[in-house]
Design a protein around this motif. Sequence first.
Motif, PDB file in Angstrom:
ATOM      1  N   VAL A   1       0.840  -1.189   0.000  1.00  0.00           N
ATOM      2  CA  VAL A   1       0.000   0.000   0.000  1.00  0.00           C
ATOM      3  C   VAL A   1       0.885   1.253   0.000  1.00  0.00           C
ATOM      4  O   VAL A   1       1.944   1.247   0.628  1.00  0.00           O
ATOM      5  CB  VAL A   1      -0.984  -0.026   1.209  1.00  0.00           C
ATOM      6  CG1 VAL A   1      -0.248   0.001   2.537  1.00  0.00           C
ATOM      7  CG2 VAL A   1      -1.982   1.111   1.139  1.00  0.00           C
ATOM      8  N   ILE A   2       0.463   2.272  -0.746  1.00  0.00           N
ATOM      9  CA  ILE A   2       1.197   3.543  -0.755  1.00  0.00           C
ATOM     10  C   ILE A   2       0.529   4.474   0.265  1.00  0.00           C
ATOM     11  O   ILE A   2      -0.688   4.702   0.194  1.00  0.00           O
ATOM     12  CB  ILE A   2       1.177   4.205  -2.153  1.00  0.00           C
ATOM     13  CG1 ILE A   2       1.748   3.250  -3.217  1.00  0.00           C
ATOM     14  CG2 ILE A   2       1.960   5.514  -2.123  1.00  0.00           C
ATOM     15  CD1 ILE A   2       1.732   3.808  -4.645  1.00  0.00           C
TER      16      ILE A   2
ATOM     17  N   VAL B   1      -2.232  13.914  -5.252  1.00  0.00           N
ATOM     18  CA  VAL B   1      -1.490  12.639  -5.327  1.00  0.00           C
ATOM     19  C   VAL B   1      -2.441  11.489  -5.003  1.00  0.00           C
ATOM     20  O   VAL B   1      -2.468  10.460  -5.695  1.00  0.00           O
ATOM     21  CB  VAL B   1      -0.280  12.666  -4.361  1.00  0.00           C
ATOM     22  CG1 VAL B   1       0.326  11.278  -4.205  1.00  0.00           C
ATOM     23  CG2 VAL B   1       0.770  13.658  -4.850  1.00  0.00           C
ATOM     24  N   LEU B   2      -3.254  11.668  -3.980  1.00  0.00           N
ATOM     25  CA  LEU B   2      -4.245  10.651  -3.587  1.00  0.00           C
ATOM     26  C   LEU B   2      -5.192  10.353  -4.747  1.00  0.00           C
ATOM     27  O   LEU B   2      -5.418   9.186  -5.103  1.00  0.00           O
ATOM     28  CB  LEU B   2      -5.022  11.177  -2.371  1.00  0.00           C
ATOM     29  CG  LEU B   2      -6.276  10.419  -1.960  1.00  0.00           C
ATOM     30  CD1 LEU B   2      -5.911   9.020  -1.483  1.00  0.00           C
ATOM     31  CD2 LEU B   2      -7.015  11.173  -0.838  1.00  0.00           C
TER      32      LEU B   2
ATOM     33  N   PRO C   1      -3.399   0.675  -4.429  1.00  0.00           N
ATOM     34  CA  PRO C   1      -3.986   0.725  -3.081  1.00  0.00           C
ATOM     35  C   PRO C   1      -3.332   1.855  -2.279  1.00  0.00           C
ATOM     36  O   PRO C   1      -2.104   1.958  -2.249  1.00  0.00           O
ATOM     37  CB  PRO C   1      -3.649  -0.650  -2.495  1.00  0.00           C
ATOM     38  CG  PRO C   1      -2.525  -1.183  -3.312  1.00  0.00           C
ATOM     39  CD  PRO C   1      -2.534  -0.489  -4.642  1.00  0.00           C
ATOM     40  N   VAL C   2      -4.145   2.700  -1.674  1.00  0.00           N
ATOM     41  CA  VAL C   2      -3.613   3.899  -1.007  1.00  0.00           C
ATOM     42  C   VAL C   2      -4.212   4.025   0.389  1.00  0.00           C
ATOM     43  O   VAL C   2      -5.394   3.751   0.595  1.00  0.00           O
ATOM     44  CB  VAL C   2      -3.975   5.173  -1.815  1.00  0.00           C
ATOM     45  CG1 VAL C   2      -3.401   6.416  -1.139  1.00  0.00           C
ATOM     46  CG2 VAL C   2      -3.465   5.086  -3.244  1.00  0.00           C
ATOM     47  N   ARG C   3      -3.373   4.461   1.338  1.00  0.00           N
ATOM     48  CA  ARG C   3      -3.845   4.848   2.677  1.00  0.00           C
ATOM     49  C   ARG C   3      -3.590   6.345   2.820  1.00  0.00           C
ATOM     50  O   ARG C   3      -2.438   6.790   2.741  1.00  0.00           O
ATOM     51  CB  ARG C   3      -3.090   4.062   3.754  1.00  0.00           C
ATOM     52  CG  ARG C   3      -3.608   4.283   5.162  1.00  0.00           C
ATOM     53  CD  ARG C   3      -2.804   3.460   6.161  1.00  0.00           C
ATOM     54  NE  ARG C   3      -2.868   2.042   5.857  1.00  0.00           N
ATOM     55  CZ  ARG C   3      -1.867   1.173   6.098  1.00  0.00           C
ATOM     56  NH1 ARG C   3      -0.725   1.581   6.639  1.00  0.00           N
ATOM     57  NH2 ARG C   3      -2.011  -0.095   5.789  1.00  0.00           N
ATOM     58  N   ALA C   4      -4.667   7.098   3.009  1.00  0.00           N
ATOM     59  CA  ALA C   4      -4.574   8.560   3.079  1.00  0.00           C
ATOM     60  C   ALA C   4      -4.538   8.994   4.540  1.00  0.00           C
ATOM     61  O   ALA C   4      -5.394   8.582   5.330  1.00  0.00           O
ATOM     62  CB  ALA C   4      -5.785   9.178   2.383  1.00  0.00           C
ATOM     63  N   LEU C   5      -3.562   9.836   4.882  1.00  0.00           N
ATOM     64  CA  LEU C   5      -3.400  10.250   6.280  1.00  0.00           C
ATOM     65  C   LEU C   5      -3.874  11.676   6.512  1.00  0.00           C
ATOM     66  O   LEU C   5      -3.715  12.548   5.661  1.00  0.00           O
ATOM     67  CB  LEU C   5      -1.928  10.180   6.696  1.00  0.00           C
ATOM     68  CG  LEU C   5      -1.188   8.866   6.490  1.00  0.00           C
ATOM     69  CD1 LEU C   5       0.197   8.955   7.120  1.00  0.00           C
ATOM     70  CD2 LEU C   5      -1.970   7.692   7.070  1.00  0.00           C
ATOM     71  N   SER C   6      -4.430  11.866   7.706  1.00  0.00           N
ATOM     72  CA  SER C   6      -4.778  13.212   8.170  1.00  0.00           C
ATOM     73  C   SER C   6      -4.848  13.156   9.687  1.00  0.00           C
ATOM     74  O   SER C   6      -5.100  12.095  10.267  1.00  0.00           O
ATOM     75  CB  SER C   6      -6.141  13.633   7.602  1.00  0.00           C
ATOM     76  OG  SER C   6      -6.576  14.823   8.227  1.00  0.00           O
TER      77      SER C   6
ATOM     78  N   ALA D   1       3.189  -0.595   4.777  1.00  0.00           N
ATOM     79  CA  ALA D   1       3.372   0.343   3.659  1.00  0.00           C
ATOM     80  C   ALA D   1       4.568  -0.060   2.792  1.00  0.00           C
ATOM     81  O   ALA D   1       5.597  -0.493   3.306  1.00  0.00           O
ATOM     82  CB  ALA D   1       3.597   1.760   4.190  1.00  0.00           C
ATOM     83  N   SER D   2       4.433   0.093   1.484  1.00  0.00           N
ATOM     84  CA  SER D   2       5.569  -0.147   0.579  1.00  0.00           C
ATOM     85  C   SER D   2       6.260   1.170   0.240  1.00  0.00           C
ATOM     86  O   SER D   2       7.474   1.230   0.064  1.00  0.00           O
ATOM     87  CB  SER D   2       5.089  -0.827  -0.700  1.00  0.00           C
ATOM     88  OG  SER D   2       4.068  -0.044  -1.297  1.00  0.00           O
ATOM     89  N   LYS D   3       5.480   2.253   0.128  1.00  0.00           N
ATOM     90  CA  LYS D   3       6.026   3.562  -0.251  1.00  0.00           C
ATOM     91  C   LYS D   3       5.310   4.641   0.549  1.00  0.00           C
ATOM     92  O   LYS D   3       4.161   4.442   0.979  1.00  0.00           O
ATOM     93  CB  LYS D   3       5.831   3.818  -1.753  1.00  0.00           C
ATOM     94  CG  LYS D   3       6.570   2.813  -2.610  1.00  0.00           C
ATOM     95  CD  LYS D   3       6.389   3.070  -4.076  1.00  0.00           C
ATOM     96  CE  LYS D   3       7.088   1.949  -4.849  1.00  0.00           C
ATOM     97  NZ  LYS D   3       6.985   2.123  -6.290  1.00  0.00           N
TER      98      LYS D   3
END
Length: 277
Positions: free
Chosen positions: A1-2, A15-16, A25-30, A62-64
């Motif tokens: 997951v990025i 970017v998201l 696959p993405v994990r968005a942070l806030s 996470a991979s990246k």
Amino acid sequence: VIVVSGASGHIGGEVLRQLCALGHPVRALSRDPSKLSVPAGATAAKADLQDADSTRTALDGASKLFFVIDAPQLPKAAANVAPLAAAAGVKHIVMVSSGTVLFQPEPVIGRWHREAEETVKASGVAWTFLRPGNFASNSLRWAGSIRAQGSVFGVLAGPSTPIHEHDIADVAVKALTTPGHENVAHRLTGPERMTAADQVAAIGAAIGRELRFVPVPREGALAGMIKGGMPEAIARAVLELQREGHGDEVTSAVRDIAGHPGRTYASWARENAARFG
Ligand SMILES: NC(=O)c1ccc[n+]([C@@H]2O[C@H](COP(=O)([O-])OP(=O)(O)OC[C@H]3O[C@@H](n4cnc5c(N)ncnc54)[C@H](OP(=O)(O)O)[C@@H]3O)[C@@H](O)[C@H]2O)c1
């Protein structure tokens, strides 16, 4: 997951959106994920990048990592994030740094970004540093005085190379998803050199109203920024970059990496006209 930090911000939000559109696959942070609009294919997670526990959880699997944060927080956040990313097995960190790391003598904002770059390098994780100059979105600070007075008050300074935040995002997505960007710094600029007065004229053209750029002494500009809510130390650091005779050179990095010419400031002004009109 990025993992995408700053997902509520100008660059991270784009970017998201792009990574999801490409099917990653993405994990968005806030710090407050309820304010994120998360596209299909992404999950949202709460994380404060100055806090070890929430950062460790956010980086699990996470991979990246796309890493961006308000500049004054950057040295401390990098000291937290970089070793945790290494421990989590992250293979590549793409970080929004700044062209100011190249300025001599080193300005305060250059030091914040250089320290963060050094910390990320020391983690042993492959890195890409994006080093943009003046963001087009900085001119959102002018919206109040444009609406109220048709004027922008600022110090006389050399031209900058205003860059559209989506160009930075385009390069970030290439760095995250295509090979050849490991352990490289990209100096990013917009496609043209403009003074603040040129930028104000472009906003005027976008909203169909004649606007004035009014030069003011440095102390007056400082007082105005503090009155507008900026902490004094940050206002001084921002003002330090606005000097006469100091200007960026346009680079071809956006075109070379993103595969399209850099978006003009005039196009940014038209897209954001409603903020000024
Ligand atoms: N402005 C310029 O001219 C310029 C020039 C060169 C480089 N830069 C770099 O670009 C950065 C700004 O990028 P941008 O315009 O995309 O940012 P932005 O729109 O201002 O967004 C900043 C993001 O940082 C996140 N954030 C702040 N504190 C955080 C924390 N403690 N933990 C986790 N996330 C945190 C915020 O997310 P939440 O509030 O959702 O947590 C927000 O999404 C600057 O900080 C600087 O390093 C700027």
